[in-house]
Design a protein around this motif. Structure first.
Motif: not given
Length: 397
Positions: A2-22
């Protein structure tokens, strides 16, 4: 995805090791302390930007970007939106958010060290296409615009930002009257990502000109920036480069057809004398803005020297038309595009040759990009353009 999934994955790369969730506004974190709360604008189904929550000055500055593509109503809407964002009230109505918690050094930490001041980022990703990459607007916490960052997150996009870094280094040594180019602030690796950090070009709501106006003088300034180069097509370095492209294609059928088209175009126009020079490579109304009498021009990853004068004007006009015309101008024979070159005063043989060579240039670009792992969105377009040229290019009307 999904569109939101791609953006969540991108944020995960920009904050490596972080927990990223809606999360809902002010939601409880998981995996450690909250690092950043990001707000989808306008929502997670149709995301345009991710803005850091609780920083109204940043939200206002991120919205206050203007290109030549924006009409008067859009400029007014964007200006009013930025003014409203500064109050912090609109953010309260944005429900779709990502909560970033825990993890190690983030892209904000890294950029703060590089730039010598505390910064935050607004994240853009854009629509699915072969060259999609995260674009970060880097700002101070109170909303001062500091830089833009292109993130190379795969081999294709890492190559593109390397090309842009080289282009900007070249352009820094040239005179470009009437044209403002971003300064290259940094190009390097950060973990598995490549980062290209560029100065932020100023734009403003008052920089409007009629949307039909093409920046001809600025295009001429760029074209001649490396000095004059006039020769017949047959003996040019440009035609030689085109002849090398089929050997780089992995599809034998495409390679054979492209080689045939290049030979035919070379045979038909070989005696035509052309002026060769630099081109931006993707000069469109949405990649530029008029500001204080100067053309502010960004996105230089397709820059090249030694191409026929007129490529930028053709690209500008045809890309502009492609957004509104009932039929894409890239579905029509190249000869129908030649009149777009009239403002340059080219003789008819030179205009016809330039139009066919531009279509051939774009076809080669699309074919090469389409064979990359992320080139799926371009494959049909590349094949269609090759089929059109195989039928039309190099033949007498």
């Amino acid at each position: 995805m999904s569109a939101a999934g791609a953006w969540t994955e991108t944020v995960g790369r920009l904050w490596p090791g972080a927990h990223v969730a809606p999360a809902a506004p002010g939601g409880a974190p998981e995996g450690g302390a909250v690092r950043r709360e990001l707000v989808f604008l306008p929502n997670a189904e149709r995301p345009r930007l991710l803005l850091p929550a609780g920083l109204p000055g940043v939200a206002a500055a991120a919205l206050r970007r203007y290109s030549h593509d924006l009409g008067p109503r859009q400029r007014v809407t964007r200006t009013l939106g930025a003014l409203a964002a500064r109050t912090g009230l609109p953010e309260r109505g944005l429900r779709d958010r990502l909560l970033v918690s825990g993890g190690g050094e983030s892209v904000e930490d890294h950029l703060s060290d590089l730039l010598g001041r505390e910064v935050v980022v607004a994240v853009g990703l854009g629509s699915l296409r072969a060259n999609r990459k995260p674009i970060l607007h880097v700002l101070t916490p109170d909303g001062g615009s500091v830089a833009f960052v292109k993130v190379g997150d795969n081999p294709t996009t890492r190559g593109l930002i390397a090309d842009e870094a080289a282009a900007l280094a070249t352009l820094a040594g040239r005179s470009l009257p009437g044209v403002s180019v971003p300064r290259l602030l940094h190009h390097g690796d950060w973990g598995p990502l490549g980062l290209l950090v560029l100065s932020a070009l100023p734009t403003g709501a008052r920089g409007e000109r009629p949307r039909g106006d093409a920046p001809l003088s600025a295009m001429r300034a760029l074209a001649v920036s490396a000095g004059p180069d006039r020769s017949a097509l047959a003996g040019s370095a440009y035609l030689k480069r085109l002849r090398e492209v089929p050997g780089r294609l992995t599809d034998p059928g495409h390679a054979e057809r492209l080689a045939e088209v290049v030979d035919r175009v070379g045979d038909r126009h070989g005696d035509v004398v052309l002026d060769f020079g630099a081109w931006h490579g993707d000069w469109t109304p949405w990649n530029m803005a008029w500001h204080r009498g100067v053309v502010r021009l960004w996105d230089w990853e397709r820059f090249a020297d030694g191409v026929p004068h007129g490529f930028d004007l053709l690209h500008y006009r045809l890309q502009q038309a492609a957004r509104t015309a009932a039929r894409s101008p890239y579905q029509a024979p190249p000869r129908e595009a030649a009149p777009a070159l009239d403002p340059l005063g080219l003789a008819a043989p030179a205009a016809a040759a330039t139009a066919e060579l531009y279509f051939l240039e774009l076809c080669a670009r699309y074919l090469l990009a389409a064979q990359e792992p992320i080139g799926g969105p371009l494959r049909d377009t590349a094949a269609d353009l090759l089929a059109l040229l195989h039928t039309e290019a190099g033949r007498k009307p």
